[in-house]
Scaffold this motif. Structure first.
Motif, PDB file in Angstrom:
ATOM      1  N   GLY A   1      55.365  38.265  25.928  1.00  0.00           N
ATOM      2  CA  GLY A   1      55.395  39.508  26.687  1.00  0.00           C
ATOM      3  C   GLY A   1      55.984  39.296  28.055  1.00  0.00           C
ATOM      4  N   THR A   2      55.909  40.329  28.868  1.00  0.00           N
ATOM      5  CA  THR A   2      56.338  40.207  30.254  1.00  0.00           C
ATOM      6  C   THR A   2      55.297  39.406  31.013  1.00  0.00           C
ATOM      7  N   PRO A   3      55.650  38.841  32.168  1.00  0.00           N
ATOM      8  CA  PRO A   3      54.641  38.113  32.949  1.00  0.00           C
ATOM      9  C   PRO A   3      53.407  38.961  33.257  1.00  0.00           C
ATOM     10  N   MET A   4      53.595  40.257  33.544  1.00  0.00           N
ATOM     11  CA  MET A   4      52.447  41.109  33.823  1.00  0.00           C
ATOM     12  C   MET A   4      51.581  41.283  32.581  1.00  0.00           C
ATOM     13  N   GLN A   5      52.197  41.503  31.434  1.00  0.00           N
ATOM     14  CA  GLN A   5      51.435  41.636  30.191  1.00  0.00           C
ATOM     15  C   GLN A   5      50.681  40.351  29.866  1.00  0.00           C
ATOM     16  N   ILE A   6      51.349  39.229  30.063  1.00  0.00           N
ATOM     17  CA  ILE A   6      50.749  37.926  29.796  1.00  0.00           C
ATOM     18  C   ILE A   6      49.523  37.710  30.677  1.00  0.00           C
ATOM     19  N   SER A   7      49.691  38.008  31.959  1.00  0.00           N
ATOM     20  CA  SER A   7      48.603  37.819  32.916  1.00  0.00           C
ATOM     21  C   SER A   7      47.431  38.727  32.599  1.00  0.00           C
ATOM     22  N   GLU A   8      47.719  39.960  32.199  1.00  0.00           N
ATOM     23  CA  GLU A   8      46.655  40.894  31.833  1.00  0.00           C
ATOM     24  C   GLU A   8      45.890  40.395  30.607  1.00  0.00           C
ATOM     25  N   MET A   9      46.609  39.810  29.649  1.00  0.00           N
ATOM     26  CA  MET A   9      45.959  39.316  28.434  1.00  0.00           C
ATOM     27  C   MET A   9      44.898  38.265  28.750  1.00  0.00           C
ATOM     28  N   VAL A  10      45.253  37.297  29.589  1.00  0.00           N
ATOM     29  CA  VAL A  10      44.282  36.247  29.903  1.00  0.00           C
ATOM     30  C   VAL A  10      43.213  36.780  30.852  1.00  0.00           C
ATOM     31  N   SER A  11      43.587  37.667  31.764  1.00  0.00           N
ATOM     32  CA  SER A  11      42.615  38.242  32.695  1.00  0.00           C
ATOM     33  C   SER A  11      41.530  39.019  31.955  1.00  0.00           C
ATOM     34  N   GLN A  12      41.935  39.696  30.866  1.00  0.00           N
ATOM     35  CA  GLN A  12      40.991  40.500  30.096  1.00  0.00           C
ATOM     36  C   GLN A  12      40.288  39.696  28.995  1.00  0.00           C
ATOM     37  N   GLY A  13      40.621  38.396  28.897  1.00  0.00           N
ATOM     38  CA  GLY A  13      39.972  37.554  27.903  1.00  0.00           C
ATOM     39  C   GLY A  13      40.514  37.701  26.502  1.00  0.00           C
ATOM     40  N   ARG A  14      41.700  38.315  26.369  1.00  0.00           N
ATOM     41  CA  ARG A  14      42.293  38.498  25.036  1.00  0.00           C
ATOM     42  C   ARG A  14      43.010  37.241  24.556  1.00  0.00           C
ATOM     43  N   VAL A  15      43.375  36.362  25.482  1.00  0.00           N
ATOM     44  CA  VAL A  15      43.934  35.054  25.126  1.00  0.00           C
ATOM     45  C   VAL A  15      43.231  34.003  25.978  1.00  0.00           C
ATOM     46  N   ASP A  16      43.364  32.746  25.576  1.00  0.00           N
ATOM     47  CA  ASP A  16      42.705  31.658  26.306  1.00  0.00           C
ATOM     48  C   ASP A  16      43.519  31.178  27.500  1.00  0.00           C
ATOM     49  N   LEU A  17      44.847  31.106  27.311  1.00  0.00           N
ATOM     50  CA  LEU A  17      45.720  30.562  28.349  1.00  0.00           C
ATOM     51  C   LEU A  17      46.948  31.446  28.494  1.00  0.00           C
ATOM     52  N   ALA A  18      47.432  31.568  29.724  1.00  0.00           N
ATOM     53  CA  ALA A  18      48.707  32.237  29.979  1.00  0.00           C
ATOM     54  C   ALA A  18      49.644  31.222  30.616  1.00  0.00           C
ATOM     55  N   ILE A  19      50.896  31.216  30.160  1.00  0.00           N
ATOM     56  CA  ILE A  19      51.904  30.318  30.726  1.00  0.00           C
ATOM     57  C   ILE A  19      53.046  31.173  31.248  1.00  0.00           C
ATOM     58  N   ALA A  20      53.231  31.185  32.560  1.00  0.00           N
ATOM     59  CA  ALA A  20      54.237  32.059  33.159  1.00  0.00           C
ATOM     60  C   ALA A  20      54.619  31.558  34.540  1.00  0.00           C
ATOM     61  N   THR A  21      55.658  32.165  35.086  1.00  0.00           N
ATOM     62  CA  THR A  21      56.121  31.833  36.436  1.00  0.00           C
ATOM     63  C   THR A  21      55.837  32.971  37.408  1.00  0.00           C
ATOM     64  N   GLU A  22      56.036  34.204  36.959  1.00  0.00           N
ATOM     65  CA  GLU A  22      55.861  35.380  37.801  1.00  0.00           C
ATOM     66  C   GLU A  22      54.550  36.098  37.493  1.00  0.00           C
ATOM     67  N   ALA A  23      54.085  36.903  38.455  1.00  0.00           N
ATOM     68  CA  ALA A  23      53.009  37.893  38.299  1.00  0.00           C
ATOM     69  C   ALA A  23      51.609  37.322  38.125  1.00  0.00           C
ATOM     70  N   ILE A  24      51.496  36.109  37.622  1.00  0.00           N
ATOM     71  CA  ILE A  24      50.189  35.571  37.261  1.00  0.00           C
ATOM     72  C   ILE A  24      49.263  35.418  38.474  1.00  0.00           C
ATOM     73  N   GLU A  25      49.867  35.234  39.662  1.00  0.00           N
ATOM     74  CA  GLU A  25      49.058  35.054  40.871  1.00  0.00           C
ATOM     75  C   GLU A  25      48.442  36.359  41.364  1.00  0.00           C
ATOM     76  N   LEU A  26      48.767  37.484  40.741  1.00  0.00           N
ATOM     77  CA  LEU A  26      48.265  38.785  41.179  1.00  0.00           C
ATOM     78  C   LEU A  26      46.844  39.061  40.696  1.00  0.00           C
ATOM     79  N   PHE A  27      46.315  38.226  39.821  1.00  0.00           N
ATOM     80  CA  PHE A  27      45.013  38.489  39.208  1.00  0.00           C
ATOM     81  C   PHE A  27      43.956  37.559  39.809  1.00  0.00           C
ATOM     82  N   GLU A  28      42.997  38.155  40.509  1.00  0.00           N
ATOM     83  CA  GLU A  28      42.029  37.372  41.280  1.00  0.00           C
ATOM     84  C   GLU A  28      41.015  36.631  40.414  1.00  0.00           C
TER      85      GLU A  28
END
Length: 324
Positions: free
Chosen positions: A129-156
């Protein structure tokens, strides 16, 4: 209050308040979800959702806070299950990873191959997915790990583990004027129609910053989320491509010329994102170390204990990351 009710309000909030879609995603009935939400609201004495007839239209202020805590409770229950699984069988279970096309296509194959060989009893799911979608997936517990360069730092609620740094290259067909220059400048690149990643993808912000710092406006002719798509349109002569250097293969891309762009654009860092409250199975630590050898179990556990990103960044100071 029942755990099932908390799951229902959490899932409804993740499905844009669409009860029908929620019922389909968790294999239950729409009336059953609606009934349990009403029962929960009655027991709490406050509405969780506002309604227009039978349709949910928004979360109430109280509902937003309740749903946030419900998500935390559901994650804790998942952690309890994972702890039990860990003690029953350390090498049996599942691993869900969310990542971008570039990572899945160029960085992960050898890691995935080794992991599947070492842990044949672990089912592996890779979501793109997009970096935002990826980050949301791990933030919401739908996946265990997210691997990305962008957007991931936006989730506290995530901690970020630096994996490796990487540079870009400029792709042109053989014989292109840029391939004949001794050293390509940022103004040379700005004069060409560019084909590159969609904004928010694979370090795109570094690229935009480089042009802005020189007072230049890039002529972005076409954008894509997929490096292979970018290469296709470069081959058609529609523009000059800018991609992650790892996305260029000398064997399969022998009709293209890759021009080093490390002097034009700052390096980017790919990270693994994990929920702060996650319980990682033993094989998950193995996967992380296989992808980024410096991320030993001890180091990752220390990062999870620290929780605060500033302290985690300090933990990694002095550690030299692999560079591609």
């Amino acid at each position: 209050m029942k755990l099932q009710q908390l799951r229902y309000i959490w899932e409804v909030s993740r499905n844009n308040l669409n009860v029908s879609a929620t019922a389909e995603s968790i294999y239950t009935s729409q009336p059953g979800i609606s009934k349990q939400i009403r029962i929960l609201e009655d027991s709490l004495g406050v509405p969780i959702f506002t309604r227009n007839g039978k349709h949910l239209t928004s979360m109430t202020p109280a509902g937003e806070k309740i749903i946030e805590i419900a998500g935390e409770i559901l994650q804790k229950t998942e952690n309890i299950k994972n702890i039990a699984k860990e003690f029953r069988s350390e090498s049996k279970g599942s691993l869900a990873i969310a990542t971008t096309h570039t990572q899945a296509r160029y960085a992960l194959p050898s890691v995935i191959k080794k992991f599947m060989s070492d842990f044949s009893d672990v089912s592996l799911d890779i979501h793109q997915g997009t970096p935002m979608q990826i980050s949301e997936m791990v933030s919401q517990g739908r996946v265990d790990l997210a691997i990305a360069t962008e957007a991931i730092e936006l989730f506290e609620n995530l901690i970020l583990l630096p994996c490796y740094s990487w540079d870009r290259c400029i792709l042109v067909p053989k014989g292109h004027p840029l391939s004949k220059l001794k050293k390509v400048s940022i103004s040379d690149v700005a004069a060409e129609p560019l084909i590159t990643y969609v904004f928010g993808f694979t370090g795109r912000s570094k690229l935009d910053d480089a042009f802005k710092q020189q007072g230049l406006t890039p002529n972005v002719a076409l954008t894509a989320v997929d490096a292979d798509v970018i290469k296709t349109y470069v081959r058609l002569g529609l523009g000059v491509g800018i991609v992650a250097r790892m996305a260029f293969d000398e064997n399969t891309d022998d009709d293209l010329v890759a021009i080093d762009a490390s002097h034009l654009f700052d390096s980017s860092i790919t990270k693994i994102g994990v929920r702060k409250d996650a319980f990682l199975r033993s094989y998950m630590y193995d996967f992380i170390k296989s992808f980024a050898p410096h991320l030993t179990r001890d180091l990752v556990e220390r990062a999870l204990e620290l929780k605060e990103q500033g302290a985690i960044n300090a933990l990694f100071e002095g550690i030299e990351l692999p560079h591609y």
